[in-house]
Scaffold this motif. Structure first.
Motif, PDB file in Angstrom:
ATOM      1  N   TYR A  89       1.663  -7.702  19.485  1.00 15.93           N
ATOM      2  CA  TYR A  89       2.295  -7.185  18.268  1.00 15.93           C
ATOM      3  C   TYR A  89       3.654  -7.857  18.041  1.00 15.93           C
ATOM      4  O   TYR A  89       4.004  -8.196  16.900  1.00 15.93           O
ATOM      5  CB  TYR A  89       2.503  -5.675  18.345  1.00 15.93           C
ATOM      6  N   HIS A  93       3.861  -9.847  14.657  1.00 17.30           N
ATOM      7  CA  HIS A  93       4.388  -9.036  13.561  1.00 17.30           C
ATOM      8  C   HIS A  93       5.908  -8.816  13.575  1.00 17.30           C
ATOM      9  O   HIS A  93       6.504  -8.679  12.506  1.00 17.30           O
ATOM     10  CB  HIS A  93       3.703  -7.664  13.562  1.00 17.30           C
ATOM     11  N   ALA A 118       4.371  -6.302   5.248  1.00 14.04           N
ATOM     12  CA  ALA A 118       3.149  -6.115   6.029  1.00 14.04           C
ATOM     13  C   ALA A 118       2.007  -5.642   5.147  1.00 14.04           C
ATOM     14  O   ALA A 118       0.875  -6.132   5.248  1.00 14.04           O
ATOM     15  CB  ALA A 118       3.398  -5.115   7.158  1.00 14.04           C
ATOM     16  N   LEU A 123      -2.252  -6.136   5.731  1.00 12.61           N
ATOM     17  CA  LEU A 123      -2.362  -5.272   6.896  1.00 12.61           C
ATOM     18  C   LEU A 123      -2.736  -3.865   6.441  1.00 12.61           C
ATOM     19  O   LEU A 123      -2.169  -3.345   5.482  1.00 12.61           O
ATOM     20  CB  LEU A 123      -1.037  -5.241   7.657  1.00 12.61           C
ATOM     21  N   SER A 127      -2.889   0.215  10.518  1.00  8.94           N
ATOM     22  CA  SER A 127      -2.209  -0.741  11.394  1.00  8.94           C
ATOM     23  C   SER A 127      -0.703  -0.694  11.174  1.00  8.94           C
ATOM     24  O   SER A 127       0.071  -0.737  12.132  1.00  8.94           O
ATOM     25  CB  SER A 127      -2.737  -2.152  11.139  1.00  8.94           C
TER      26      SER A 127
END
Length: 373
Positions: A89, A93, A118, A123, A127
């Motif tokens: 992650y 991200h 995001a 996404l 999530s």
């Protein structure tokens, strides 16, 4: 106690406000032209220390990347799969967005920008919310470490998750699916539907976990699959001698399933410590990759079965719990059989079969008829 240091200069005396931080180290709260102003500043800083509002301005300049990699991530006491997930992650991200920004400069508006970006990148709401939980944990720890004053993840507008009623595999649909499963994997699927084991628990089963006399299967191990890149040990398949949430449990199973497992053990010549469901049909085989099983075996069988909705391997576990409850098993028993740590988790499987509402109506009418003359 706050204090003031005096330094004489040609243009006059200068007064430095002094106080002690939470570790007892003496620090400066600034230099002033009057002793009174310096004393006020020292008292304000000491008050912040006493009330927990003090932060280390120097520490606040640490970047997000340095903090998560050198402080937050090493402190996490979690399973290796969770740790590998955190690493993934971060790389995908968080570090590209927050990486080189000082912790003290990350404001709620900046976190909101990340959420917006995001969502805009495609996404899913689920999530985004999951990743936000991790991000919130990072800044919560930073507040506790007095790196920042407040958590910038508080009061963030997150995307709403649209409600979706899960569809549970019926016994008839399961039979359709099983009939299309290659012979080699039929016992694996039969074991999963009858035990409700998680994938890692299922592929970790060994002959020594089967008690043919008592007709039970013991859940004592799990196998966690992670990418080598994010694995803390460098191994892709990690065997752990305890299942999720440390829920060791023993499950009663049918004579039919036991006979199928015994036949497999005999045909493959498995020793007591070999994997029953391995990547090869030989003794001493390595664990099966979940993704390989899904793409090479599960999805082709699902397509051949003609079932008109998507079914995951994990949905066999959901079906197991739903069938138990629909058949009259009590919540506590199902909770223990599933290895749930909270009964709230088990309750979500109530009334999930397609005909549950019809059965409820039939039960209602049967009771109503009792009072009809």
């Amino acid at each position: 106690m706050p204090s003031v240091r005096v330094r004489q200069r040609a243009k006059g005396a200068m007064f430095t406000a002094m106080y002690r931080d939470p570790t007892g180290r003496q620090r400066s709260a600034g230099t002033f032209t009057s002793e009174r102003a310096a004393l006020r500043a020292a008292r304000r800083s000491e008050s912040k220390v006493e009330t927990g509002g003090w932060i280390d301005q120097a520490s606040g300049r640490i970047t997000f990347r340095d903090y998560v990699e050198n402080v937050w991530l090493p402190s996490r006491q979690v399973e290796v799969s969770t740790l590998a997930g955190y690493r993934s992650y971060l790389d995908k991200h968080f570090l590209p967005f927050f990486g080189d920004r000082p912790m003290a400069e990350i404001l709620p508006s900046f976190v909101q920008d990340w959420v917006t970006a995001a969502v805009g990148s495609g996404l899913s709401p689920t999530s985004v919310r999951k990743y936000h939980v991790m991000l919130h944990s990072v800044f919560k720890r930073a507040v506790r470490d007095r790196i920042i004053v407040t958590n910038p993840c508080e009061s963030i507008e997150l995307p709403k998750i649209p409600p979706r009623k899960a569809r549970i595999l019926t016994p008839e649909e399961y039979d359709q699916l099983l009939s299309q499963m290659p012979d080699r994997f039929q016992v694996l699927v039969m074991t999963d539907i009858e035990t409700g084991l998680r994938w890692g628990e299922l592929i970790a089963l060994r002959p020594r976990h089967i008690d043919f006399l008592r007709k039970t299967i013991s859940v004592e191990q799990t196998i966690v699959e992670v990418s080598r890149k994010h694995s803390p040990t460098g191994e892709r398949m990690i065997v752990k001698d305890y299942p999720k949430d440390n829920e060791f449990r023993t499950l009663r199973v049918s004579e039919t399933l036991l006979r199928s497992i015994a036949r497999r053990i005999e045909q493959l010549g498995l020793n007591r410590d070999d994997l029953i469901f391995a990547s090869t049909e030989t003794a001493g085989g390595r664990p099966i990759s979940r993704n390989t099983f899904r793409t090479k075996v599960w999805l082709p069988a699902l397509e051949r079965s003609g079932i008109d909705f998507h079914v995951r391997v994990h949905d066999l576990r959901h079906a197991h719990a739903s069938w138990l409850l629909a058949g009259g098993a009590d919540l506590k028993t199902v909770m223990e059989r599933m290895g749930h740590s909270q009964i709230m988790t088990t309750q979500k499987y109530l009334h999930t079969l397609p005909d549950a509402d019809d059965k409820a109506l039939t039960a209602f009418e049967a009771v109503r008829r009792r009072s009809t003359p």
